[in-house]
Structure formats: structure tokens, C-alpha cells
Write a protein that holds these residues in place. Structure first.
Motif, PDB file in Angstrom:
ATOM      1  N   ALA A 135     -27.717  57.501 -20.725  1.00  0.00           N
ATOM      2  CA  ALA A 135     -27.927  56.134 -20.221  1.00  0.00           C
ATOM      3  C   ALA A 135     -26.668  55.300 -20.431  1.00  0.00           C
ATOM      4  CB  ALA A 135     -29.126  55.494 -20.931  1.00  0.00           C
ATOM      5  N   GLU A 136     -26.060  55.441 -21.608  1.00  0.00           N
ATOM      6  CA  GLU A 136     -24.847  54.674 -21.891  1.00  0.00           C
ATOM      7  C   GLU A 136     -23.725  55.066 -20.914  1.00  0.00           C
ATOM      8  OE1 GLU A 136     -22.152  55.686 -25.044  1.00  0.00           O
ATOM      9  OE2 GLU A 136     -22.150  53.624 -25.769  1.00  0.00           O
ATOM     10  N   ARG A 137     -23.563  56.359 -20.698  1.00  0.00           N
ATOM     11  CA  ARG A 137     -22.500  56.798 -19.779  1.00  0.00           C
ATOM     12  C   ARG A 137     -22.774  56.348 -18.339  1.00  0.00           C
ATOM     13  NH1 ARG A 137     -23.059  61.301 -22.990  1.00  0.00           N
ATOM     14  NH2 ARG A 137     -24.056  62.639 -21.448  1.00  0.00           N
ATOM     15  N   ALA A 138     -24.067  56.131 -18.039  1.00  0.00           N
ATOM     16  CA  ALA A 138     -24.423  55.662 -16.685  1.00  0.00           C
ATOM     17  C   ALA A 138     -24.260  54.147 -16.556  1.00  0.00           C
ATOM     18  CB  ALA A 138     -25.866  56.059 -16.380  1.00  0.00           C
ATOM     19  N   GLY A 139     -23.906  53.492 -17.662  1.00  0.00           N
ATOM     20  CA  GLY A 139     -23.658  52.043 -17.588  1.00  0.00           C
ATOM     21  C   GLY A 139     -24.818  51.181 -18.057  1.00  0.00           C
ATOM     22  N   LEU A 140     -25.835  51.794 -18.653  1.00  0.00           N
ATOM     23  CA  LEU A 140     -26.955  51.003 -19.174  1.00  0.00           C
ATOM     24  C   LEU A 140     -26.643  50.571 -20.611  1.00  0.00           C
ATOM     25  CD1 LEU A 140     -29.949  53.144 -17.817  1.00  0.00           C
ATOM     26  CD2 LEU A 140     -29.233  50.879 -17.018  1.00  0.00           C
TER      27      LEU A 140
END
Lengths: 188, 281
Positions: free
Chosen positions: A128-133
Motif C-alpha cells: 500500500a505504501e509503495r502504491a502511494g497510500l
């Protein structure tokens, strides 16, 4: 963007906006890999200021949250965009895992042990973090250490899960077994 | 420089958000929580077996951090607000020295709490700040202020640190356990300071001592927060009897705090139930 249905539509005890929740969850669903025609249902129990969450169905995807999970920790009863996407990202990446083949052997959510839950969460929130969340790596690491041990073996396992790509349930189980063995060796 | 600052004068940067007692008690969800948490609306014991316990510990650690800032401000204010002398609004120089030493301890605790917060994945200002601790440090009578801060507030700190220390031990968190253990030792010293100065300053004034102890009872009841701190199985913060004894509290005094907590819990239960009844009718 996926179609998101939020219940209730209006709130009496908190200052939440179901339209805003739908928008934020829709963005998270896109980033978790759900198709534009997917339907996602979100049920918010506004009466409870605690933070429990769960996925209650995969077809359609239905998530249930206590109001505290979407709340701003600094401003009681106010919606937090960050909290909504943090929760939605974690649950939707996990739901997406279950719909693929790699997690077919995973127990139902109610059957997961705490170490298994936080290990899977680390894998989900890392993506999720790598996806920008919005996501807090240090918070997830603290959760992980609480369940897997405050030692180098646990930290290395966490890094593998957090940075993992295309992992399967077998990888989650292997990480759990590895940290359990390290804890046992330390206490022997 | 202004003396006797009130709670509205506390200086904080934009990361901090203040939450009043009124806001806490007026949350309509409290009534809903009555049936779920033994009638108090408060959350339960900090149990490592619960899935949400790491986040509860993070929130509590942030509360400790803001409490340490307020304890530093309280001790610093006591050092500055009163002149040296023998009048009722004056203090011995040695008391100021003790308060200066306490400031040093509290400043160190602030730094330790910031680092523990980082270790637990928490940012400064991530949670709201309540100011009830500093409010106990605003009494214009130095004896009452010292009793409120060094016996009630620092007594609460003993209970909180012991709870977190035990949580660290149960979860195998070496840093949390170690740091809380060391800060706990400081708090025992602070309470002893308060007890010693209360006895010395009121040696020939039993009426003033009585007022100070009554003020402490009021503050202790407030700090018991509807059973948040007490000896019930589900109290979030457990009364740390052994460490309170080391700090000089008698068994009778500890029993009294336990009873105040039970009263506070019963009153909160009645208040919330009454509100629920009113809203339903």
C-alpha cells in the motif's frame, strides 16, 4: 474507479461524510488492483470509538469498521482521510490476495493467529505504501515485533514481508515459523 | 515574566491538538460504550493478547510524553512562582532546589518518551493532548500545589509507568521495560519529595495540611478517570501498591485512592446511564 457503497449514508454521532469515505476507499481499491467495475461495500459502526476492522465478504468485497478506525486521533468524531486509506489499503490488499491463487490455503480471517495477521498486514501495508497510500512502517514494525519478537530475526522477516512482491500464503507461514523458532531458541 | 500561568497559557507548536475534559465527557458515543465496558464507557486493561494492544500502548505512550511536558512545566512553575521565605505564599530555598532537580528529571523523561514513541512508531502530536495534569499544578498555595503535583500527579505516574513496564515485560520489549523501570524510580523519588515537604511545611499548621490532603483527594479522584486507574481487573492503569509503598504512601492512603477510583467509576457509570436514558426518552 471501483463502485463503493458506504453505509450508513448519514451519521448522527460522528462528523463523517459517506461520499468522502467512498472516494477514499475507491482510490485505495484502484491501487490494490481491483477492476473499475468491482463493487466494494463499507459498513461503518459509528457508535463505537474503537478501531476494529474486518473483511466480512469477498463477493462482493465487504468491509466492516468501528468508527474509531476512520477517526482522527487528534480530533475525536472527525473523519481522517489518512485513517480511511490506511485501513482500506490494508484490508483491500489482503482481500485481493485472497482472490488470487497464492492465498487459497490461508485460514479465514477469524482463524488467523495474531502473528499470522500482523505478518500478512506487513506484506499488505508495505505494498500500500509503495502504491502511494498513507502508511506507517514504524507502526507496523512495532506491531510485528510485539507478535514475532524484539530481535534481529523478526526484523529481517519484517523487511522481507514489507518489501515483498508476489508472495504467497506459504511465504507468510514460513516467516511466522522462522520467528517462532527464534523466540523459542531465545527462551530456551 | 508572568507568574501563576493558567492552563490556557501553555505553549505548544502546531503539531499539538488539545482535548478538553468537556469534549471527552460530552462524546455521545460514551453512552453506547456503557454496555460494552462494564458500564464505565472506558477501555479495558492493557492486555497484550488483544489485537489492538500495540496501538493502545502507542497512544498511552504519547499520553505519557505530554504528561511529562506538563510535569516539567508544573515543577518549573513551582520553582519560579514562589519567592523564598516563610509566608504562606512563600517556600524554602531547598524546596526550589528539589523542584529544579525534578525539572531535570522531567526534561529527561520528555526526551526518553520521545524516543520511546519513535521506537513504537508514533509521531509527536499524533494523538490529542489532555491538560488535566497541568491543571493540578495551578494552585496558588505552594503546599496544595506540591501535594497535587508530587503526590497525586506523580503518584499517577508511578501507576502508569508500572503498567507500561509490565506491558514491556509481557511483550518482551526490552527498551520499553528498561526505560519505564528507570523513570518509575524517579517518580518514586518525586512522590517522596512531595510527602516530605508536605509534612515539613505543615508541621505547625494541621488545618493547612488537612486542606492539602483534601485537595489531593480531589485530584486523585479526577486522575482515576471513571475507573481508568484503579484496582479493578479491567482498569487500564493498575494501582501500583508496592511502588507507592516505596514512595512513602501508607496502606490506608493507598486504600483510599483505590476507593476514590471505585467511586469515580460508579459515578461515571451512573452519569452515562442517566444520559443514555435521557437521550432515549
Amino acid at each position: 474507479m471501483a463502485k463503493v457503497i458506504v453505509t450508513p449514508e448519514t451519521y448522527n454521532l460522528v462528523f463523517f461524510d459517506s461520499g468522502r469515505i467512498a472516494e477514499l476507499v475507491g482510490e485505495a481499491a484502484d491501487k490494490a488492483g481491483f477492476a473499475a467495475d468491482a463493487e466494494i461495500r463499507v459498513e461503518v459502526d459509528e457508535r463505537v470509538p474503537l478501531g476494529r476492522t474486518k473483511t466480512v465478504s469477498l463477493d462482493p468485497i465487504s468491509i466492516w469498521v468501528e468508527g474509531g478506525a476512520f477517526e482522527d486521533a487528534k480530533r475525536p468524531r472527525q473523519l481522517s482521510d489518512q485513517s480511511v486509506q490506511d485501513v482500506a489499503g490494508r484490508l483491500l490488499f489482503r482481500a485481493h490476495d485472497r482472490l488470487g491463487g497464492g492465498f487459497a490455503d490461508a485460514p479465514d480471517d477469524d482463524g488467523l493467529t495474531l502473528p499470522q495477521q500482523v505478518a500478512w498486514d506487513a506484506y499488505a501495508v508495505g505494498r500500500a505504501e509503495r502504491a502511494g497510500l498513507p502508511a506507517s512502517r514504524s507502526r507496523r514494525l512495532y506491531h510485528f515485533r510485539n507478535r514475532h519478537g524484539f530481535n534481529d530475526v523478526a526484523d529481517a522477516a519484517f523487511d522481507r514481508l514489507w518489501n515483498g512482491v508476489d508472495l504467497t500464503w506459504a511465504d507468510i507461514e514460513a516467516a511466522c515459523q522462522e520467528t517462532a523458532a527464534a523466540k523459542e531458541a531465545a527462551s530456551a | 515574566m508572568k507568574k501563576h500561568n493558567d492552563v490556557t497559557s501553555l505553549a505548544r507548536d502546531s503539531r499539538f491538538e488539545r482535548l478538553s475534559l468537556e469534549d471527552q465527557f460530552s462524546d455521545p458515543r460514551n453512552a453506547v460504550m456503557v454496555g460494552r465496558t462494564g458500564g464505565t464507557g472506558m477501555r479495558r486493561r492493557l492486555d497484550p493478547a488483544r489485537p489492538g494492544s500495540p496501538d493502545r500502548a502507542r497512544s498511552l505512550m504519547h499520553g505519557i510524553f505530554t504528561g511529562e511536558i506538563q510535569a516539567l512545566e508544573g515543577a518549573g512553575r513551582t520553582c519560579f512562582d514562589f519567592e523564598v521565605g516563610t509566608g504562606d505564599d512563600e517556600v524554602p530555598f531547598e524546596l526550589k532546589l528539589d523542584m529544579a532537580r525534578q525539572c531535570w528529571d522531567e526534561a529527561r523523561h520528555c526526551e526518553i518518551s520521545v524516543k520511546l514513541g519513535e521506537w513504537m512508531g508514533t509521531e509527536i502530536g499524533e494523538f490529542a493532548e489532555t491538560t488535566v495534569l497541568f491543571e493540578a499544578a495551578c494552585n496558588p498555595d505552594p503546599v496544595l500545589r506540591l501535594t497535587g503535583v508530587n503526590r497525586a500527579l506523580e503518584g499517577l505516574a508511578i501507576d502508569v509507568f508500572n503498567t507500561m513496564r509490565e506491558f514491556g515485560a509481557e511483550t518482551g520489549d526490552p527498551l520499553l521495560h528498561f526505560c519505564e523501570d528507570w523513570m518509575l524510580a524517579d517518580e518514586v523519588t518525586h512522590v517522596k519529595m512531595g510527602s516530605d515537604w508536605l509534612r515539613r511545611l505543615t508541621e505547625k499548621d494541621p488545618e493547612r495540611r488537612s486542606r492539602a490532603l483534601e485537595f489531593q483527594r480531589v485530584v486523585d479522584k479526577l486522575f482515576s478517570g471513571a475507573g481508568f486507574r484503579g484496582e479493578e481487573e479491567d482498569s487500564t492503569i493498575r494501582l501500583a501498591r508496592r511502588f507507592r509503598e516505596l514512595a512513602g504512601f501508607s496502606t490506608d492512603e493507598i486504600d483510599e485512592i483505590s476507593e476514590l477510583s471505585r467511586q469515580s467509576r460508579d459515578e461515571a457509570r451512573a452519569r452515562i446511564a442517566q444520559r443514555a436514558l435521557t437521550e432515549a426518552s
